[in-house]
Design a protein around this motif. Structure first.
Motif, short mmCIF file in Angstrom:
data_model
loop_
_atom_site.label_atom_id
_atom_site.label_comp_id
_atom_site.label_asym_id
_atom_site.label_seq_id
_atom_site.Cartn_x
_atom_site.Cartn_y
_atom_site.Cartn_z
N ASP A 51 -2.46 28.10 -15.19
CA ASP A 51 -3.46 28.90 -14.48
C ASP A 51 -3.65 30.24 -15.22
OD1 ASP A 51 -3.64 26.81 -12.70
OD2 ASP A 51 -2.18 27.66 -11.31
N LYS A 52 -3.44 31.37 -14.54
CA LYS A 52 -3.62 32.68 -15.19
C LYS A 52 -2.37 33.14 -15.93
CE LYS A 52 -7.60 33.03 -12.94
NZ LYS A 52 -7.45 31.96 -11.94
N ASP A 111 -8.30 35.82 -9.68
CA ASP A 111 -9.69 35.87 -9.25
C ASP A 111 -9.82 35.12 -7.93
OD1 ASP A 111 -9.70 33.15 -9.91
OD2 ASP A 111 -10.64 33.49 -11.86
N GLY A 112 -11.05 34.79 -7.56
CA GLY A 112 -11.28 34.15 -6.27
C GLY A 112 -10.53 32.85 -6.08
N ALA A 113 -10.25 32.16 -7.18
CA ALA A 113 -9.52 30.89 -7.08
C ALA A 113 -8.08 31.08 -6.65
CB ALA A 113 -9.55 30.15 -8.42
N ASP A 114 -7.58 32.32 -6.75
CA ASP A 114 -6.18 32.61 -6.44
C ASP A 114 -6.01 33.28 -5.08
OD1 ASP A 114 -5.30 31.81 -9.14
OD2 ASP A 114 -6.44 33.58 -9.75
N ARG A 115 -7.08 33.35 -4.30
CA ARG A 115 -7.06 34.07 -3.03
C ARG A 115 -5.91 33.63 -2.12
NH1 ARG A 115 -6.21 35.30 1.44
NH2 ARG A 115 -7.64 35.94 3.12
N TRP A 116 -5.57 32.35 -2.11
CA TRP A 116 -4.60 31.83 -1.15
C TRP A 116 -3.23 31.60 -1.77
CZ3 TRP A 116 -6.05 32.47 3.62
CH2 TRP A 116 -7.43 32.51 3.91
N ASN A 203 -9.00 39.02 -1.97
CA ASN A 203 -8.15 39.61 -3.00
C ASN A 203 -8.28 41.13 -2.96
OD1 ASN A 203 -7.32 37.12 -3.87
ND2 ASN A 203 -8.56 37.09 -5.73
N ALA A 256 -3.73 38.82 -5.44
CA ALA A 256 -4.03 37.64 -4.64
C ALA A 256 -3.81 37.97 -3.17
CB ALA A 256 -3.15 36.47 -5.08
#
Length: 355
Positions: A51-52, A111-116, A203, A256
């Motif tokens: 991922d990141k 980013d938004g994909a990592d919000r949860w 985030n 996040a």
């Protein structure tokens, strides 16, 4: 009431204004000569990505003499390059010079994909897989773990969950008691409706976090340092050092949302490391499971993690081999000051070598 006349020397004032003009002029020329500001100057290679996240392995001038690799786990709230700021201010470079084999977890920019993403995802997921990657590369059962600030809290939780994978644990400027009277950041965090905040913003923007840190010492961090900048404008090396630090401060990742919620609620607000109620992914964090040697390094003038916040660690863990080391400096100085470069990496290496 008759006040004495204000002493004003026109010639002296004119001379000071002229000196200030010359310094600004020299500063403009110095700025033109400053090239791209780079952070993380020590040669390195990516040995694991997900991922990141990037797991970096650093290369020293000579092969490491330590048989057990050292993994540095930094906080989420800044990029990790404070430990490798520049060639002459690099904890990483000095650890390599001592003979350590150094790895670093770079969490990246959520980013938004990592919000949860949760604390379980970070500690029992990403961090655990980095540890396993290093163990597999070296064919070992356990490594040495160095946790810094929030990364130190992560490392304590990780060592409690996976004690068999950590040979020695080093914590630097790591909070354990989040409710000490002198913890300014904790006083701020305890009065925030964390659920409403995260549910609203998702985030947490890096600018919000930076603003919170700067307002802890508003005069020093928002005014004095920029007034002091005038004094070094005509010194290209000092000016470059100043700009490098500014780049690190303001090149921060967002947080996040879910992991931020959990950390603020469970540690800052509920102080669960002290109460013994901390849980990661439903699993209890029992610091008594930490029976390996522990070195706890704290900074005596730290305004973010005051010494009293770190000091209780020795009473909470299960280890009979606990060492506390006080450094005379602040939260950032413990990584980058000239005194820190001479004292901290050799102290870490000597402590590890003895074990």
């Amino acid at each position: 009431m008759n006040l004495p006349p204000f002493p004003f020397d026109p010639q002296r004032a004119q001379a000071e204004m002229e000196a200030f003009r010359r310094k600004l002029e020299a500063g403009m020329e110095a700025l033109k000569r400053v090239g791209p500001i780079e952070l993380g100057t020590t040669p390195r290679e990516a040995v694991y990505t997900e991922d990141k996240l990037t797991l970096w392995h650093f290369k020293g001038d000579t092969p490491p003499t330590s048989k057990t690799p050292l993994l540095i786990c930094y906080a989420l709230v800044n990029t990790p390059w404070m430990v490798d700021l520049q060639e002459d201010r690099s904890m990483v470079r000095n650890l390599l010079a001592q003979g350590e084999d150094v790895y670093l977890v770079d969490w990246g920019y959520p980013d938004g994909a990592d919000r949860w993403l949760t604390l379980e995802d970070y500690i029992d997921g990403y961090l655990d897989r980095c540890v396993d990657a290093i163990r597999a590369r070296h064919g070992i059962d356990a490594l040495n773990l160095l946790g810094i600030c929030q990364g130190g809290v992560f490392s304590l939780c990780y060592a409690a969950l996976h004690p068999e994978k950590v040979r020695n644990l080093v914590t630097m400027v790591t909070p354990v008691d989040f409710h000490t009277p002198d913890n300014m950041l904790s006083h701020w965090a305890r009065n925030v409706d964390i659920d409403l905040f995260v549910d609203t913003v998702g985030n947490v923007p890096a600018d919000v976090m930076n603003f919170a840190y700067l307002t802890l010492k508003p005069i020093r961090l928002n005014q004095q340092k920029y007034v002091g900048l005038v004094d070094i404008l005509d010194n290209p090396k000092e000016l470059e050092n100043f700009l490098r630090m500014e780049k690190w401060i303001f090149d921060s990742p967002d947080q996040a949302g879910e992991a931020f919620r959990e950390f603020a609620r469970d540690f800052f607000q509920k102080n669960q490391l002290m109460s013994g109620e901390a849980r990661i992914g439903g699993r209890p964090i029992d610091l008594k499971n930490i029976t390996q040697p522990v070195l706890n390094i704290y900074a005596e003038q730290d305004h973010l993690v005051p010494p009293a916040a770190s000091a209780p660690l020795g009473d909470l863990i299960g280890s009979d081999d606990y060492t506390a080391l006080a450094f005379q400096g602040g939260h950032i100085g413990i990584y980058v000051s000239g005194r820190a470069q001479k004292l901290v990496p050799p102290a870490i290496h000597t402590w590890l070598a003895d074990r």
